[in-house]
Design a protein around this motif. Sequence first.
Motif, PDB file in Angstrom:
ATOM      1  N   ALA A 135      32.428  42.643  47.662  1.00 52.00           N
ATOM      2  CA  ALA A 135      32.217  44.065  47.951  1.00 52.00           C
ATOM      3  C   ALA A 135      31.926  44.877  46.696  1.00 52.00           C
ATOM      4  CB  ALA A 135      33.438  44.630  48.672  1.00 52.00           C
ATOM      5  N   ASN A 136      32.659  44.643  45.623  1.00 51.25           N
ATOM      6  CA  ASN A 136      32.542  45.485  44.431  1.00 51.25           C
ATOM      7  C   ASN A 136      31.440  45.052  43.477  1.00 51.25           C
ATOM      8  OD1 ASN A 136      34.684  46.890  45.456  1.00 51.25           O
ATOM      9  ND2 ASN A 136      36.207  46.094  44.018  1.00 51.25           N
ATOM     10  N   MET A 137      31.179  43.736  43.402  1.00 51.89           N
ATOM     11  CA  MET A 137      30.200  43.235  42.425  1.00 51.89           C
ATOM     12  C   MET A 137      28.971  42.603  43.067  1.00 51.89           C
ATOM     13  SD  MET A 137      32.612  41.480  39.514  1.00 51.89           S
ATOM     14  CE  MET A 137      34.037  42.300  38.833  1.00 51.89           C
ATOM     15  N   LYS A 138      28.990  42.456  44.394  1.00 56.11           N
ATOM     16  CA  LYS A 138      27.876  41.839  45.118  1.00 56.11           C
ATOM     17  C   LYS A 138      27.582  40.437  44.595  1.00 56.11           C
ATOM     18  CE  LYS A 138      27.568  45.684  47.325  1.00 56.11           C
ATOM     19  NZ  LYS A 138      28.240  45.792  48.652  1.00 56.11           N
ATOM     20  N   GLY A 193      41.417  34.859  51.517  1.00 56.74           N
ATOM     21  CA  GLY A 193      41.437  36.107  52.254  1.00 56.74           C
ATOM     22  C   GLY A 193      40.717  37.254  51.588  1.00 56.74           C
ATOM     23  N   GLU A 194      41.269  38.451  51.777  1.00 62.33           N
ATOM     24  CA  GLU A 194      40.588  39.693  51.431  1.00 62.33           C
ATOM     25  C   GLU A 194      40.315  39.910  49.949  1.00 62.33           C
ATOM     26  OE1 GLU A 194      41.925  43.613  52.878  1.00 62.33           O
ATOM     27  OE2 GLU A 194      42.717  42.512  54.585  1.00 62.33           O
ATOM     28  N   ASN A 195      41.293  39.630  49.112  1.00 60.49           N
ATOM     29  CA  ASN A 195      41.211  40.138  47.734  1.00 60.49           C
ATOM     30  C   ASN A 195      40.019  39.616  46.940  1.00 60.49           C
ATOM     31  OD1 ASN A 195      43.525  41.382  48.554  1.00 60.49           O
ATOM     32  ND2 ASN A 195      44.782  40.738  46.848  1.00 60.49           N
ATOM     33  N   PRO A 196      39.772  38.299  46.882  1.00 63.90           N
ATOM     34  CA  PRO A 196      38.573  37.859  46.149  1.00 63.90           C
ATOM     35  C   PRO A 196      37.278  38.400  46.756  1.00 63.90           C
ATOM     36  CG  PRO A 196      40.072  36.016  46.542  1.00 63.90           C
ATOM     37  CD  PRO A 196      40.571  37.157  47.368  1.00 63.90           C
ATOM     38  N   LYS A 197      37.224  38.477  48.099  1.00 60.76           N
ATOM     39  CA  LYS A 197      36.036  39.034  48.757  1.00 60.76           C
ATOM     40  C   LYS A 197      35.793  40.477  48.329  1.00 60.76           C
ATOM     41  CE  LYS A 197      35.353  38.821  53.030  1.00 60.76           C
ATOM     42  NZ  LYS A 197      35.499  38.921  54.501  1.00 60.76           N
ATOM     43  N   ARG A 198      36.862  41.271  48.273  1.00 59.02           N
ATOM     44  CA  ARG A 198      36.721  42.679  47.907  1.00 59.02           C
ATOM     45  C   ARG A 198      36.321  42.840  46.445  1.00 59.02           C
ATOM     46  NH1 ARG A 198      41.415  44.009  48.764  1.00 59.02           N
ATOM     47  NH2 ARG A 198      42.230  44.109  46.645  1.00 59.02           N
ATOM     48  N   CYS A 199      37.024  42.106  45.575  1.00 57.50           N
ATOM     49  CA  CYS A 199      36.797  42.287  44.133  1.00 57.50           C
ATOM     50  C   CYS A 199      35.414  41.817  43.696  1.00 57.50           C
ATOM     51  CB  CYS A 199      37.876  41.534  43.343  1.00 57.50           C
ATOM     52  SG  CYS A 199      39.515  42.260  43.511  1.00 57.50           S
ATOM     53  N   TYR A 200      34.910  40.757  44.324  1.00 60.07           N
ATOM     54  CA  TYR A 200      33.616  40.198  43.904  1.00 60.07           C
ATOM     55  C   TYR A 200      32.503  40.495  44.902  1.00 60.07           C
ATOM     56  CZ  TYR A 200      36.242  38.177  40.176  1.00 60.07           C
ATOM     57  OH  TYR A 200      37.045  38.042  39.067  1.00 60.07           O
ATOM     58  N   GLY A 230      50.375  52.836  33.981  1.00 60.57           N
ATOM     59  CA  GLY A 230      48.999  52.833  34.463  1.00 60.57           C
ATOM     60  C   GLY A 230      48.176  51.664  33.955  1.00 60.57           C
ATOM     61  N   TRP A 231      46.897  51.939  33.695  1.00 57.78           N
ATOM     62  CA  TRP A 231      45.927  50.900  33.375  1.00 57.78           C
ATOM     63  C   TRP A 231      46.362  50.054  32.181  1.00 57.78           C
ATOM     64  CZ3 TRP A 231      42.993  49.811  29.048  1.00 57.78           C
ATOM     65  CH2 TRP A 231      41.974  48.877  29.204  1.00 57.78           C
ATOM     66  N   GLU A 232      46.950  50.660  31.177  1.00 55.95           N
ATOM     67  CA  GLU A 232      47.339  49.932  29.969  1.00 55.95           C
ATOM     68  C   GLU A 232      48.335  48.824  30.274  1.00 55.95           C
ATOM     69  OE1 GLU A 232      48.575  48.413  26.350  1.00 55.95           O
ATOM     70  OE2 GLU A 232      46.670  49.255  27.043  1.00 55.95           O
ATOM     71  N   GLY A 233      49.141  48.987  31.305  1.00 54.60           N
ATOM     72  CA  GLY A 233      50.137  47.965  31.631  1.00 54.60           C
ATOM     73  C   GLY A 233      49.718  46.980  32.695  1.00 54.60           C
ATOM     74  N   MET A 234      48.467  47.043  33.134  1.00 54.35           N
ATOM     75  CA  MET A 234      47.986  46.144  34.187  1.00 54.35           C
ATOM     76  C   MET A 234      47.349  44.912  33.565  1.00 54.35           C
ATOM     77  SD  MET A 234      46.390  48.865  36.920  1.00 54.35           S
ATOM     78  CE  MET A 234      47.386  50.201  37.585  1.00 54.35           C
ATOM     79  N   ASP A 235      48.153  43.884  33.374  1.00 56.26           N
ATOM     80  CA  ASP A 235      47.696  42.682  32.683  1.00 56.26           C
ATOM     81  C   ASP A 235      47.756  41.444  33.573  1.00 56.26           C
ATOM     82  OD1 ASP A 235      47.007  43.742  30.143  1.00 56.26           O
ATOM     83  OD2 ASP A 235      49.128  43.905  29.630  1.00 56.26           O
ATOM     84  N   TYR A 236      47.499  41.614  34.852  1.00 57.12           N
ATOM     85  CA  TYR A 236      47.684  40.498  35.777  1.00 57.12           C
ATOM     86  C   TYR A 236      46.413  40.036  36.482  1.00 57.12           C
ATOM     87  CZ  TYR A 236      47.975  44.380  39.113  1.00 57.12           C
ATOM     88  OH  TYR A 236      47.719  45.511  39.837  1.00 57.12           O
ATOM     89  N   ASN A 237      45.305  40.773  36.380  1.00 54.98           N
ATOM     90  CA  ASN A 237      44.045  40.360  37.004  1.00 54.98           C
ATOM     91  C   ASN A 237      42.902  40.451  36.005  1.00 54.98           C
ATOM     92  OD1 ASN A 237      44.494  39.610  39.759  1.00 54.98           O
ATOM     93  ND2 ASN A 237      44.900  41.753  40.255  1.00 54.98           N
ATOM     94  N   GLU A 238      42.287  39.323  35.702  1.00 55.03           N
ATOM     95  CA  GLU A 238      41.118  39.274  34.812  1.00 55.03           C
ATOM     96  C   GLU A 238      39.880  39.276  35.710  1.00 55.03           C
ATOM     97  OE1 GLU A 238      39.570  38.795  30.728  1.00 55.03           O
ATOM     98  OE2 GLU A 238      41.469  39.430  31.605  1.00 55.03           O
ATOM     99  N   ILE A 239      39.454  40.470  36.117  1.00 57.04           N
ATOM    100  CA  ILE A 239      38.393  40.572  37.130  1.00 57.04           C
ATOM    101  C   ILE A 239      37.027  40.564  36.446  1.00 57.04           C
ATOM    102  CG2 ILE A 239      37.634  41.777  39.210  1.00 57.04           C
ATOM    103  CD1 ILE A 239      40.321  43.175  39.299  1.00 57.04           C
ATOM    104  N   ILE A 240      36.666  39.390  35.914  1.00 54.95           N
ATOM    105  CA  ILE A 240      35.347  39.235  35.302  1.00 54.95           C
ATOM    106  C   ILE A 240      34.577  38.087  35.944  1.00 54.95           C
ATOM    107  CG2 ILE A 240      35.942  40.253  33.073  1.00 54.95           C
ATOM    108  CD1 ILE A 240      36.265  37.301  32.066  1.00 54.95           C
TER     109      ILE A 240
END
Length: 384
Positions: free
Chosen positions: A162-165, A153-160, A72-82
């Motif tokens: 859609a999710n962070m405005k 494409g979609e992923n940066p748009k969604r993460c920033y 789960g979350w503890e092993g997800m070390d591939y996206n630094e979504i900040i």
Amino acid sequence: MLLIKNANINPISAAPIACGSILVTDSGKIAAVAQTLEAPAGCQVIDAEGRLVTPGCVEAHCHIGLHNEGVGWEGMDYNEIIEPLTPQLRAIDSINPQDEAFGLALRGGVTTACTGPGSANVVGGTFVTIKLAGKRVDDMVLQNPAAMKCAFGENPKRCYGANMKKSPMTRMGTAGLLRELLFKTLRYRDDKLAGKNPAFDMKLEAMLPVVEKEIPLKAHAHRADDILTAIRIAREFDLKLTLDHCTGGAIIAGELAKENYPAFVGPSLGGKTKVEIQTKSFSTAGILSKAGLNVSIITDAPVVPLQYLPMCAGLAACAGLDMAEAWRAITINPATALGISDRVGSLEPGKDADIVIWTADPLHTIGGEAYITIVDGRIVYRAQ
């Protein structure tokens, strides 16, 4: 030394050899591949008993070691979504070689993988190419850095958006952020060359190998228009580029043939879980290959577990990819596109002894997997 005999060898780079032999040196290199070879004194001998023998498979795009299995979350070390631009991040600092996915990949005949950050960010950091056998990632490295990950494409748009405005909310926002970073890197480089001693900037330092064409941009791009945006920016800044995923590539196969960037196609197995992959199909690899592109098949593991890379190649062959090209798409093609074909991807004297003896041809037989997997001349998996 090690001698494999009575093997049905597919060297990839040459014609198949029925009932042939492979000699491996103590230093883990291939010494000879031939119809008949004598075992030197004291040599370990493996009788392949007529089984298929190929080079170890090469994965050109995945996240093995950065997304750990079953934790789960503890092993997800591939996206630094900040923040959307994090080129200073290095995949090598997140890889856990003790993750069970490594052993499963070796059982599946995959011995080399280019792994790194995900696609949440416009620029996510550097990928690294590693052998999949080992306990310490520093000792497993073939290339570091191997490429700089960027995403359209979609992923940066969604993460920033859609999710962070916050930017990027649009595709032009993604392209704008990437261009700004590239322009700043060029100015930073030029100021350094002119002796102006600009203030140290970790992000721009990380981008210097990209603008100097030492490493490619590794562009996550599914939809046809996103693929062409990646090419537009690469041409604008005179960059090396690989087209990763390329699931919409069949729509623009003729245009991609003109550009001739390597295409890393997939993952094609599984459902259509988002809008930008609505055109994905196992037929894409064959269409792009016939158009003249260097095509590699990828799993994007853990999206498709890495041990199923050969199966994905077989499914692509069923959908129109030439069978010989399907084998190339998981061996020498990715090795060439990654710049490591002098080490892996085919069975040739002087190359690393990464060798798989198969229980059955995995491109033809569901359940075909490694009987023995060898990395750098050392047996790292043997079926029980």
